[in-house]
Structures are given as structure tokens and as C-alpha cells.
Enzyme design. Structure first.
Site, PDB file in Angstrom:
ATOM      1  N   ARG A  37       0.833  -1.196   0.000  1.00  0.00           N
ATOM      2  CA  ARG A  37       0.000   0.000   0.000  1.00  0.00           C
ATOM      3  C   ARG A  37       0.877   1.261   0.000  1.00  0.00           C
ATOM      4  NH1 ARG A  37      -5.180  -0.870   0.086  1.00  0.00           N
ATOM      5  NH2 ARG A  37      -5.797   1.105   1.000  1.00  0.00           N
TER       6      ARG A  37
ATOM      7  N   THR B 294      -5.019   6.143  -2.772  1.00  0.00           N
ATOM      8  CA  THR B 294      -5.967   5.730  -3.815  1.00  0.00           C
ATOM      9  C   THR B 294      -6.310   6.889  -4.743  1.00  0.00           C
ATOM     10  OG1 THR B 294      -6.893   4.079  -2.323  1.00  0.00           O
ATOM     11  CG2 THR B 294      -8.229   4.688  -4.220  1.00  0.00           C
TER      12      THR B 294
ATOM     13  N   ARG C  98       0.896   5.111  -8.028  1.00  0.00           N
ATOM     14  CA  ARG C  98      -0.253   5.937  -8.421  1.00  0.00           C
ATOM     15  C   ARG C  98       0.158   7.382  -8.672  1.00  0.00           C
ATOM     16  NH1 ARG C  98      -3.927   3.058  -3.894  1.00  0.00           N
ATOM     17  NH2 ARG C  98      -4.764   1.380  -5.176  1.00  0.00           N
TER      18      ARG C  98
ATOM     19  N   ASN D  93      -6.283   4.107 -11.527  1.00  0.00           N
ATOM     20  CA  ASN D  93      -5.105   4.464 -10.744  1.00  0.00           C
ATOM     21  C   ASN D  93      -3.989   3.430 -10.838  1.00  0.00           C
ATOM     22  OD1 ASN D  93      -5.890   2.417  -9.005  1.00  0.00           O
ATOM     23  ND2 ASN D  93      -6.770   3.800  -7.503  1.00  0.00           N
TER      24      ASN D  93
ATOM     25  N   HIS E 238      -4.007  -2.148  -7.618  1.00  0.00           N
ATOM     26  CA  HIS E 238      -4.917  -2.472  -6.515  1.00  0.00           C
ATOM     27  C   HIS E 238      -4.147  -3.291  -5.498  1.00  0.00           C
ATOM     28  CE1 HIS E 238      -8.373  -3.717  -4.206  1.00  0.00           C
ATOM     29  NE2 HIS E 238      -7.929  -4.964  -4.282  1.00  0.00           N
TER      30      HIS E 238
END
Length: 111
Positions: free
Chosen positions: A21, A27, A41, A51, A54
Site C-alpha cells: 500500500r 488511492t 499511483r 489508478n 490495486h
């Protein structure tokens, strides 16, 4: 704009969710460009729905998503049989299987 193939991976690490992440960045692409411009991203995202990447947000989500993308994968078997072998030494990537494998010892082959 042409799009490439969708690829799905299972990342294995004690902190895989948080590490991935962080690499992905926020996001929302606008936010990613300002607070994490070197993230995936921040560098490649187009919009909040396009973006580029995931990642599961929890272990529960990861289990559900792994089952959806890899129906033959057994998390239990991985933890009991495969993961301990990968902790025993070097690993190599098998392009044929698309997975990392324990390196063979004592003979020819990738290290």
C-alpha cells in the site's frame, strides 16, 4: 489508449499489505501526486478509478481476493508446506510457473 494485460500476484511478507500500500500510494491520484509523487499511483495514475494498481486493505480482503483470482491456491498448504521451504535459503523465479521456488542445492540450476 491501449491497455496491457491485467496481472494478479500474491505478495508474501510479514508486512506485505502495508508495504504494498505504501508503494502504491494513496488511492486518490490527485493526493498521490502531491503527497507520494514517486509512488505507483503518483507516477502513473490517471484518475481515481484508473489508478493503475490495486492492493488488499486487510488480511480478510486479501484471502477473499486471492480465492477469486487464484481458485486453486491453498493458503493453508502455502503456510504449511511451501512457505517454510522458501525460508531455508535462496529462491529463484520460475517463469514457466510464474512463481518463486526454493533454489536447488548441490547441483546445476538457478540460484
Amino acid at each position: 489508449m491501449a491497455s496491457g494485460p491485467i496481472r494478479a500476484y500474491i505478495l508474501a511478507h510479514k508486512d506485505a499489505i502495508q508495504l504494498w500500500r505504501t508503494l502504491m500510494g494513496p488511492t486518490r491520484v490527485f493526493r498521490a501526486r502531491h503527497v507520494a509523487p514517486d509512488s505507483i499511483r503518483g507516477s502513473f495514475g490517471l484518475t481515481d478509478t484508473r489508478n493503475t494498481t490495486h492492493g488488499s486493505d486487510s488480511v480478510v480482503s486479501a484471502s477473499r481476493e486471492i480465492a477469486a483470482f487464484f481458485p486453486d491456491f491453498s493458503e493453508q498448504r502455502w503456510y504449511e508446506e511451501e512457505e517454510p521451504q522458501l525460508r531455508c535459503g535462496p529462491v529463484h523465479y520460475s517463469p514457466e510457473g510464474g512463481i518463486h521456488c526454493a533454489a536447488r542445492t548441490g547441483g546445476p540450476g538457478p540460484a
